[in-house]
Each structure stands twice: as structure tokens, then as C-alpha cells.
Write a protein that holds these residues in place. Structure first.
Motif: not given
Length: 331
Positions: A167-170, A220-224
């Protein structure tokens, strides 16, 4: 080893000098060599040549791609999407495989069942033997226990196709590997730890590196958002101190507000709680370290600024990724 599974190696790089050591170690690994080595140059403005001559005899199997500074997730995607082998092995440019790495990788791949989507290499972080490690060195050593780290991770190429890769948002080298691992598992593949070992030396860093690392809280917020609040457990990731940072930061904000509101006693209590929380954080980082004057002053200074920065980046991640679609139902 004609019956050995074919594999390609993908190495994203931003042109750090350690790439030469990485390629040199890969070339020195005896056994079943990769079909090809794909070095993905992710420098935003490439100037100068990469040290590709360090690849030695593997130079004939090496090719390069350029991704223009889009981050390691995008660089790895560009690399694996061009390979034609059943397996893709991701290495970071700051690792050094051991001489028996190719042999042990072959054993890992041969042992893989049809449902095996990925096999992780074991990372070893050399630490100083003549003194206690610094906070930065201890943090790097935590990679020895990290799950599914792409510092050395072999993925079945079909599994990468199945989940469309990283996921290229990371945009940083953080959490993109955990996100991929969770999606591969949710697609029905299994992940395992292999028997090969790779060195991950501690790279040099300035005294503010731990402050810059707080940007990872946005990831981490995106992972959640993507995987739900229990992703920490499923990804086998350490929870960190974000809840404590939230309390300390709230006290730092509350104390002056109470003082302005004419409540000096309450402001004093809030200020004392902030000081206690900050001191506890600093001592927790100082106590296991070398306790040199430089390390102590660095820990004190960074322990003051890390909590509010961590919360700021976490809130930024929540806002920036507020429209991210959850990938699984959450309770």
C-alpha cells in the motif's frame, strides 16, 4: 540445484553507502543465486552512480529501476512487478546476508507448502560489546523480534499479485510490511519464519533521530483505519507508549490553561504530573543505556518533545486517512 525454487531479489535504495555492503554480501553468498537482482533507485533527484560494481559476479544478473522518491512501498512494488520468478525476496539496502544465506533460503523455499505466502528471514543486530547500547541501538535491535519485516522477507509472487503488493499510502519504511503481511494472511496465505539469518547493522544517526521517528504514528493511525484496533496483536507489533504520551501531552496543555483560568493549584498539579511523566519517560530510556553525558542530555531533551510530537503525528494521520476504507469488519 536445478530443483531449487527460482527467486529474484528486490532492493529499494535511496543511495546510501551501505548499499555496497549489501550487494557485496549478496554476491558472496554461496549456493543457489537469484535469477536476478532488481535495485530500485528511489532517490528523488539521482546524482552520481550507485555502487553496483560491488555486486561482483551478480552484476550480470542485476538491473535497476527508478521511482523518483515515492517511498519504499512504491519502490518495492515497481521491483516485484517486473520479476518473473515464483518467489520475490525483499532486502533492505542496509542489511548484509550471511555466506550461507542462499543455501538456507533454498531450504526455506523448498519447505514451503502450496499455501505459504511468505517466509521471513531472521535478523541479527550486532551491538557494541564494550558498553551498553544507546537508545537508538536498542531500538534497532528490536528488529530481531519484528514480525514480517521486509529487511529480509521472501514472498510468493502470486501472493503479491493476489493482494496487489504494498500500500503506497505508507510513504516511509514503517508499517508497510505489517500492512502487507496482514492482507496476505487475510487473503488465505500463511506466513512463516525461515532458517536463514541476515545481519542488520545499526546505521549512524544524529541525536534527533528518535524525534523524526515519531512520524510513524501517522502510519499507526492508518493501520488502525485499515485493520481495526486489534491490528497490533495480529501483526505482532509492540504497542508503544502512545497512550502515556497522550496523558503527558494533555497535562502539558492543561497546566497553562488552568493557570490562565485563575486556578493556580490545579495548574500546579497538572504541571507536576507532566514533569513526572516526562521524567519517567526519560529515565526509562537513560537507565539501560551507556549513561554518557551526551546520551543523557539527548534523552532528556527528546523525552520532552517526543510525547506532543507523537500525538500531533497520530492526529495528523487520523485526519489525513479519515476516508480510508476498513479492510475487515471490526467489532
Amino acid at each position: 540445484m536445478t530443483d531449487a525454487p527460482a527467486y529474484s531479489v528486490v532492493i529499494p535504495t535511496i543511495g546510501r553507502p551501505c548499499l555496497a555492503d549489501c550487494l557485496r554480501a549478496l554476491a558472496a553468498a554461496t549456493g543457489h543465486p537469484p535469477d536476478e537482482v532488481v535495485v530500485v533507485d528511489d532517490r528523488p533527484d539521482p546524482t552520481g552512480e550507485l555502487p553496483l560494481e560491488a555486486a561482483g559476479e551478480l552484476r550480470a544478473r542485476l538491473r535497476t529501476l527508478r521511482t523518483g522518491g515515492r517511498g519504499p512501498a512504491a519502490a518495492r512494488n515497481a521491483g516485484w512487478r517486473t520479476v518473473r520468478t515464483p518467489w520475490t525476496v525483499f532486502l533492505d539496502d542496509d542489511v548484509q546476508v550471511l555466506p550461507d544465506w542462499s543455501h538456507r533460503l533454498t531450504d526455506d523455499l523448498r519447505a514451503a507448502g502450496a499455501s505459504t505466502g511468505g517466509i521471513q528471514g531472521r535478523l541479527r543486530v550486532p551491538l557494541p560489546e564494550d558498553r551498553r547500547p544507546t537508545d537508538w541501538e536498542r531500538g534497532t535491535a528490536g528488529l530481531e523480534h519484528a514480525a514480517w519485516a521486509t529487511a529480509d522477507m521472501a514472498y510468493r509472487t502470486a501472493a503479491l499479485v493476489d493482494v496487489q503488493g504494498f500500500d503506497e499510502r505508507f510513504g516511509r519504511a514503517f508499517r508497510e510490511d505489517a500492512d502487507l503481511a496482514l492482507r496476505v494472511r487475510e487473503a488465505g496465505w500463511s506466513l512463516h519464519r525461515g532458517g536463514r539469518t541476515t545481519l542488520h547493522p545499526v546505521r549512524e544517526a544524529d541525536r534527533w533521530v528518535s524525534v523524526r521517528a515519531q512520524r510513524g504514528n501517522a502510519d499507526d493511525a492508518l493501520m488502525t483505519r485499515l485493520h481495526g484496533p486489534d491490528w497490533w496483536t495480529r501483526a505482532q507489533a509492540p504497542r508503544g507508549r502512545l497512550p502515556r504520551h497522550a496523558v503527558v501531552t494533555s497535562m502539558a496543555l492543561t497546566a497553562p490553561a488552568l493557570a490562565l483560568a485563575g486556578r493556580p493549584r490545579a495548574a500546579g498539579v497538572a504541571g507536576a504530573l507532566w514533569a513526572l511523566g516526562t521524567a519517567e519517560f526519560a529515565l526509562a530510556r537513560i537507565r539501560p543505556g551507556p549513561r554518557t553525558p551526551r546520551e543523557i542530555t539527548t534523552m532528556v531533551a527528546t523525552s520532552v518533545v517526543i510525547p506532543p510530537l507523537a500525538i500531533r503525528h497520530w492526529l495528523d494521520g487520523l485526519i489525513r486517512h479519515r476516508r480510508a476504507t476498513a479492510l475487515r469488519s471490526t467489532p
